[in-house]
Motif scaffolding. Structure first.
Motif, PDB file in Angstrom:
ATOM      1  N   UNK A 174     -16.308  -1.084  11.172  1.00 52.73           N
ATOM      2  CA  UNK A 174     -17.344  -1.971  10.697  1.00 52.73           C
ATOM      3  C   UNK A 174     -16.754  -3.014   9.756  1.00 52.73           C
ATOM      4  N   UNK A 175     -17.586  -3.943   9.374  1.00 50.84           N
ATOM      5  CA  UNK A 175     -17.154  -5.023   8.509  1.00 50.84           C
ATOM      6  C   UNK A 175     -16.717  -4.482   7.160  1.00 50.84           C
ATOM      7  N   UNK A 176     -15.513  -4.813   6.765  1.00 50.81           N
ATOM      8  CA  UNK A 176     -14.958  -4.223   5.549  1.00 50.81           C
ATOM      9  C   UNK A 176     -14.566  -5.254   4.505  1.00 50.81           C
ATOM     10  N   UNK A 177     -14.728  -6.526   4.814  1.00 53.24           N
ATOM     11  CA  UNK A 177     -14.111  -7.555   3.987  1.00 53.24           C
ATOM     12  C   UNK A 177     -14.547  -7.501   2.529  1.00 53.24           C
ATOM     13  N   UNK A 178     -15.847  -7.406   2.303  1.00 52.02           N
ATOM     14  CA  UNK A 178     -16.325  -7.507   0.926  1.00 52.02           C
ATOM     15  C   UNK A 178     -16.808  -6.173   0.387  1.00 52.02           C
ATOM     16  N   UNK A 179     -16.416  -5.113   1.052  1.00 54.23           N
ATOM     17  CA  UNK A 179     -16.941  -3.809   0.663  1.00 54.23           C
ATOM     18  C   UNK A 179     -15.864  -2.870   0.154  1.00 54.23           C
ATOM     19  N   UNK A 180     -14.768  -2.782   0.884  1.00 54.42           N
ATOM     20  CA  UNK A 180     -13.820  -1.717   0.614  1.00 54.42           C
ATOM     21  C   UNK A 180     -12.441  -2.194   0.197  1.00 54.42           C
ATOM     22  N   UNK A 181     -11.861  -1.441  -0.716  1.00 50.25           N
ATOM     23  CA  UNK A 181     -10.418  -1.476  -0.896  1.00 50.25           C
ATOM     24  C   UNK A 181      -9.824  -0.521   0.139  1.00 50.25           C
ATOM     25  N   UNK A 182      -8.664  -0.869   0.665  1.00 51.05           N
ATOM     26  CA  UNK A 182      -8.019  -0.060   1.689  1.00 51.05           C
ATOM     27  C   UNK A 182      -6.654   0.397   1.189  1.00 51.05           C
ATOM     28  N   UNK A 183      -6.400   1.685   1.326  1.00 53.66           N
ATOM     29  CA  UNK A 183      -5.116   2.225   0.902  1.00 53.66           C
ATOM     30  C   UNK A 183      -4.352   2.845   2.054  1.00 53.66           C
ATOM     31  N   UNK A 184      -3.029   2.830   1.916  1.00 48.62           N
ATOM     32  CA  UNK A 184      -2.154   3.559   2.829  1.00 48.62           C
ATOM     33  C   UNK A 184      -1.528   4.714   2.071  1.00 48.62           C
ATOM     34  N   UNK A 185      -1.471   5.862   2.714  1.00 46.51           N
ATOM     35  CA  UNK A 185      -0.920   7.071   2.136  1.00 46.51           C
ATOM     36  C   UNK A 185       0.017   7.707   3.154  1.00 46.51           C
ATOM     37  N   UNK A 186       0.858   8.603   2.684  1.00 45.58           N
ATOM     38  CA  UNK A 186       1.726   9.321   3.615  1.00 45.58           C
ATOM     39  C   UNK A 186       1.894  10.748   3.132  1.00 45.58           C
ATOM     40  N   UNK A 187       2.192  11.592   4.111  1.00 47.88           N
ATOM     41  CA  UNK A 187       2.418  13.001   3.800  1.00 47.88           C
ATOM     42  C   UNK A 187       3.583  13.504   4.624  1.00 47.88           C
ATOM     43  N   UNK A 188       4.621  13.924   3.926  1.00 48.40           N
ATOM     44  CA  UNK A 188       5.790  14.512   4.577  1.00 48.40           C
ATOM     45  C   UNK A 188       5.581  16.019   4.693  1.00 48.40           C
ATOM     46  N   UNK A 189       6.260  16.657   5.631  1.00 51.74           N
ATOM     47  CA  UNK A 189       6.110  18.110   5.797  1.00 51.74           C
ATOM     48  C   UNK A 189       6.413  18.853   4.500  1.00 51.74           C
ATOM     49  N   UNK A 190       5.495  19.717   4.113  1.00 49.63           N
ATOM     50  CA  UNK A 190       5.695  20.514   2.921  1.00 49.63           C
ATOM     51  C   UNK A 190       5.453  19.797   1.614  1.00 49.63           C
ATOM     52  N   UNK A 191       5.000  18.565   1.684  1.00 45.46           N
ATOM     53  CA  UNK A 191       4.759  17.786   0.471  1.00 45.46           C
ATOM     54  C   UNK A 191       3.309  17.348   0.384  1.00 45.46           C
ATOM     55  N   UNK A 192       2.901  16.976  -0.818  1.00 40.26           N
ATOM     56  CA  UNK A 192       1.553  16.489  -1.007  1.00 40.26           C
ATOM     57  C   UNK A 192       1.422  15.046  -0.501  1.00 40.26           C
ATOM     58  N   UNK A 193       0.196  14.704  -0.176  1.00 40.45           N
ATOM     59  CA  UNK A 193      -0.071  13.336   0.236  1.00 40.45           C
ATOM     60  C   UNK A 193       0.129  12.398  -0.957  1.00 40.45           C
ATOM     61  N   UNK A 194       0.772  11.267  -0.717  1.00 38.01           N
ATOM     62  CA  UNK A 194       1.051  10.333  -1.799  1.00 38.01           C
ATOM     63  C   UNK A 194       0.594   8.929  -1.426  1.00 38.01           C
ATOM     64  N   UNK A 195       0.225   8.170  -2.444  1.00 37.38           N
ATOM     65  CA  UNK A 195      -0.175   6.792  -2.224  1.00 37.38           C
ATOM     66  C   UNK A 195       1.021   5.901  -1.993  1.00 37.38           C
ATOM     67  N   UNK A 196       0.898   5.012  -1.023  1.00 38.80           N
ATOM     68  CA  UNK A 196       1.977   4.090  -0.671  1.00 38.80           C
ATOM     69  C   UNK A 196       1.627   2.670  -1.093  1.00 38.80           C
ATOM     70  N   UNK A 197       0.423   2.227  -0.729  1.00 38.23           N
ATOM     71  CA  UNK A 197       0.037   0.855  -1.012  1.00 38.23           C
ATOM     72  C   UNK A 197      -1.480   0.737  -0.949  1.00 38.23           C
ATOM     73  N   UNK A 198      -1.996  -0.319  -1.572  1.00 38.30           N
ATOM     74  CA  UNK A 198      -3.438  -0.548  -1.556  1.00 38.30           C
ATOM     75  C   UNK A 198      -3.702  -2.043  -1.651  1.00 38.30           C
ATOM     76  N   UNK A 199      -4.793  -2.481  -1.023  1.00 37.89           N
ATOM     77  CA  UNK A 199      -5.174  -3.882  -1.085  1.00 37.89           C
ATOM     78  C   UNK A 199      -6.660  -3.953  -1.413  1.00 37.89           C
ATOM     79  N   UNK A 200      -6.992  -4.800  -2.390  1.00 41.02           N
ATOM     80  CA  UNK A 200      -8.382  -4.910  -2.819  1.00 41.02           C
ATOM     81  C   UNK A 200      -9.229  -5.682  -1.819  1.00 41.02           C
ATOM     82  N   UNK A 201     -10.525  -5.654  -2.053  1.00 42.22           N
ATOM     83  CA  UNK A 201     -11.449  -6.440  -1.250  1.00 42.22           C
ATOM     84  C   UNK A 201     -11.012  -7.902  -1.240  1.00 42.22           C
TER      85      UNK A 201
END
Length: 123
Positions: free
Chosen positions: A26-53
């Motif tokens: 759906x339309x996300x331009x003025x609503x959401x910040x979007x983040x990228x995360x990653x999870x390696x085997x045996x490790x916790x999920x971590x934040x990689x990058x984020x972009x604001x609305x």
């Protein structure tokens, strides 16, 4: 609720590049910040990058600064993560997620998640 689909992962040699995509239902331009995360085997999920609305501000984990670039195309409802100079330690499942406020890099602050795409950096 918004649905997210990641794509673009794969196997790449160290020093190589990939571009990940996160397509929203759906339309996300003025609503959401979007983040990228990653999870390696045996490790916790971590934040990689984020972009604001509206794509005004971007944030990166120290480990990827200068190598990864996040961008968004609000017409296509898609967010991208361009990754260059990839290292074996970048290996993991990469997820995108949304939140209704400003960016953070903490996974617990995000509401809706995609299923992830595998990135493997290996020779």
């Amino acid at each position: 609720q918004v649905q997210l689909v990641e794509s673009g992962g794969g196997l790449v040699q160290p020093g190589g590049s990939l571009r990940l995509s996160c397509a929203a239902s759906e339309f996300i331009a003025d609503v959401y910040a979007i983040g990228w995360f990653r999870q390696a085997p045996g490790k916790e999920r971590e934040g990689v990058s984020c972009i604001n609305r509206y794509g005004g501000d971007t944030y990166y984990a120290d480990s990827v600064k200068g190598r990864f670039t996040i961008s968004r195309d609000n017409v296509k409802n898609t967010v991208y993560l361009q990754m260059v100079s990839l290292k074996p330690e970048d290996t993991g499942v990469y997820y995108c997620a949304t939140r209704s406020f400003l960016c953070k890099l903490s996974p617990e602050d995000f509401d809706y998640w995609g299923q992830g795409t595998q990135v493997t950096v290996s020779s």
